[in-house]
Design an enzyme around this catalytic site. Structure first.
Site, PDB file in Angstrom:
ATOM      1  N   ASP A  44      -3.116   0.350   4.330  1.00 34.71           N
ATOM      2  CA  ASP A  44      -3.473  -0.710   5.272  1.00 34.71           C
ATOM      3  C   ASP A  44      -4.412  -0.124   6.310  1.00 34.71           C
ATOM      4  O   ASP A  44      -4.125   0.930   6.893  1.00 34.71           O
ATOM      5  CB  ASP A  44      -2.206  -1.258   5.935  1.00 34.71           C
ATOM      6  N   HIS A  65      -1.536  -4.405   3.246  1.00 36.15           N
ATOM      7  CA  HIS A  65      -1.512  -5.420   4.283  1.00 36.15           C
ATOM      8  C   HIS A  65      -1.140  -6.795   3.711  1.00 36.15           C
ATOM      9  O   HIS A  65      -1.675  -7.227   2.692  1.00 36.15           O
ATOM     10  CB  HIS A  65      -2.874  -5.516   4.971  1.00 36.15           C
ATOM     11  N   SER A  91       1.004  -8.655  11.490  1.00 38.00           N
ATOM     12  CA  SER A  91      -0.440  -8.470  11.609  1.00 38.00           C
ATOM     13  C   SER A  91      -0.923  -8.849  13.016  1.00 38.00           C
ATOM     14  O   SER A  91      -0.439  -8.309  13.997  1.00 38.00           O
ATOM     15  CB  SER A  91      -1.150  -9.276  10.519  1.00 38.00           C
TER      16      SER A  91
END
Length: 406
Positions: free
Chosen positions: A346, A376, A192
Site C-alpha cells: 500500500d 489498499h 483510508s
C-alpha cells in the site's frame, strides 16, 4: 430510428475497444506482488476497477457524466447489501446523510458506540459501498455504529468532507443516550481517507469539554499527510494496484483544489519551504521508517529546490485539517489509545508507520497490525466470496478483536 441504431452500435464498439485496451494493459503492465494469493481473481478485480475508471474518464471528457459519479453509481448498483442481522436506519443530521446500525439482540445496558468514516479518497465510497463492512462490525462487536456519508468530489472540495464528519460526530456525541450508547466506550474509526479524518477529528475535539471523550481510535491504512510523496512506500508501491502514487496525488490535488500542473513540484518536495522542512523533518523524514521497510539503492534528493510559486499554490497541504501528522507533541500526547492497520503493498503504508511513531514517542498506547500480504482497500472484500482474500479477513478480524476489547 436508423440514427439511434448507428449511435448504439458506435457506443458498443467504443466500450469494446476500451475493454480490450484495458485488458491488454492489465495483462502486460500490471504487476501483482508475489505474496498476494489468488492472482487470477486479483487481476479480474483490478481489471474491472480500471475499466470502470477508464470508461468514467471517457464519459467525463465527453461531458456526459463526471467519472466519480459514474464509478459510485456502478459500485452501489452491483454490490449487494447485507444487514448481517442488525437493524439499519437511514437518517439525516441536518443535511448530512448517516446510517445507524444497531444489534437486534436485547442488551442489559448501554452498548459500545462506533463512529465510522468511509474511504474512497473523496472520489469513491459511499454509505452503500461500506454498508456490509459497517453492519458486520456492528454485529460482531455488539456495538451501535454510525456511518457518516460526507460530501465529496466532483461537486465538493476541501474542507467539505472534514466538516461533514465533524458536524455529524458532534451531533451524535451530544445525544448518545438516545441511541443506547455508553459515553465511556466510544470508538472513532475509519478506512483510508476516512482514517485520516479520524486522526483529524480526534485532534480537533480534544478541547471540547462539553463532549464525551473517545475511548479509542481505529485507523485502517490511514492517509496522515500529503507533504512527502517520496517515503519508501510511495516509491516501492508507486505502481501498486488500486492506489498508485499518481492516482493518489491526483485525488489529493482535486480535493484540495490544487491545479494538477503542480503535481511534479509536490512530488519533488519543491513546495516545502526550507524552514518548514527543518521543523517537520523529524516527523516526515524517511529516517523515521524502520530499516526493514526500506529498499536498497539510491534515494531521490528530498525535498527538491524550493519553488515559492508552487508553495503558494499548495500551501494548504500543511494545514492540520489535511496533514494531522504535523500536529504538535502536546496535541499528540493527549490522543486516546490507538489501533493502526498498515498493508505492505500500500502506498500509504509509511503514513501509518510515521503516525505510529509519533503516538508512541508521546506515550500513547498503540496496537499495530501489519498485513504482510495486504493491499489498499482489501477490507472491503472480506465478504465477497471467491473475490475475498486472506488479508481481507485478517484486517476485519483484527479490527473486530481490538474493538471488542474496549
Amino acid at each position: 430510428m436508423i440514427l439511434a441504431i448507428i449511435l448504439f452500435m458506435a457506443a458498443c464498439l467504443l466500450v469494446l475497444g476500451v475493454s480490450i485496451w484495458v485488458l491488454i494493459e492489465e495483462i502486460f503492465t500490471v504487476h501483482i506482488p508475489f505474496p498476494i494469493t489468488h492472482r487470477v481473481r486479483f487481476h479480474i478485480l483490478h481489471y474491472v476497477f480500471q475499466l470502470t475508471i477508464t470508461l468514467g474518464n471517457l464519459l467525463e471528457k465527453m461531458k456526459i457524466c463526471p467519472m466519480p459519479r459514474f464509478f459510485c453509481f456502478l459500485q452501489d448498483l452491483v454490490v449487494p447489501k447485507n444487514n448481517y442481522g442488525v437493524l439499519v436506519k437511514d437518517l439525516h443530521f441536518g443535511t448530512i446523510p448517516v446510517r445507524l446500525f444497531q444489534p437486534k439482540t436485547a442488551s442489559s445496558g448501554l452498548r459500545r458506540g462506533i463512529i465510522f468514516y468511509h474511504g474512497g479518497g473523496c472520489v469513491f465510497g459511499s454509505l452503500d459501498c461500506y454498508h456490509n463492512t459497517c453492519s458486520y462490525l456492528a454485529r460482531e462487536t455488539d456495538s451501535v455504529l454510525l456511518s457518516v456519508g460526507y460530501r465529496k468530489l466532483p461537486d465538493h472540495h476541501h474542507p467539505s468532507a472534514f466538516q461533514d464528519c465533524l458536524n455529524a460526530t458532534i451531533h451524535f456525541l451530544k445525544d448518545l443516550k438516545t441511541y443506547g450508547v455508553d459515553p465511556a466506550r466510544l470508538v472513532v474509526s475509519g478506512e483510508s481517507i476516512g482514517a485520516g479524518a479520524v486522526a483529524i477529528i480526534t485532534q480537533v475535539l480534544l478541547g471540547r469539554q462539553d463532549l464525551p471523550r473517545f475511548r479509542a481510535q481505529v485507523l485502517i491504512y490511514p492517509i496522515t499527510q500529503v507533504v512527502n510523496f517520496q517515503l519508501p512506500s510511495y516509491q516501492q508501491n508507486q505502481n501498486a494496484p488500486f492506489l498508485p502514487r499518481k492516482f493518489l496525488m491526483t485525488c489529493a490535488c482535486k480535493y484540495l483544489a490544487i491545479d494538477l500542473s503542480w503535481m511534479d513540484d509536490m512530488l519533488k518536495g519543491a513546495v516545502i519551504p526550507p524552514d518548514y522542512w527543518k521543523k517537520y523533518k523529524k516527523w516526515l523524514g524517511s529516517d523515521n521508517i524502520p530499516q526493514r521497510f526500506k529498499s536498497q539503492g539510491l534515494q531521490p534528493k528530498f525535498p527538491g529546490p524550493f519553488n515559492e510559486t508552487a508553495y503558494l499554490e499548495a500551501t494548504r497541504i500543511f494545514d492540520l485539517e489535511v496533514s494531522p501528522l504535523l500536529a504538535d507533541d502536546k496535541t499528540i500526547a493527549q490522543l486516546p489509545e490507538t489501533f493502526l492497520v498498515s498493508c505492505e503493498y500500500d502506498v500509504l503504508r509509511d503514513d501509518c508507520l510515521l503516525y505510529k511513531k509519533r503516538l508512541e514517542d508521546q506515550g500513547v498506547p498503540v496496537t499495530w497490525c501489519h498485513i504482510e500480504d495486504g493491499f489498499h482497500g482489501c477490507i472491503l472484500l472480506f465478504d465477497k466470496g471467491i473475490f475475498s482474500f486472506p488479508c481481507s479477513h485478517e484486517v476485519m478480524n483484527s479490527t473486530v478483536s481490538y474493538i471488542k476489547g474496549i
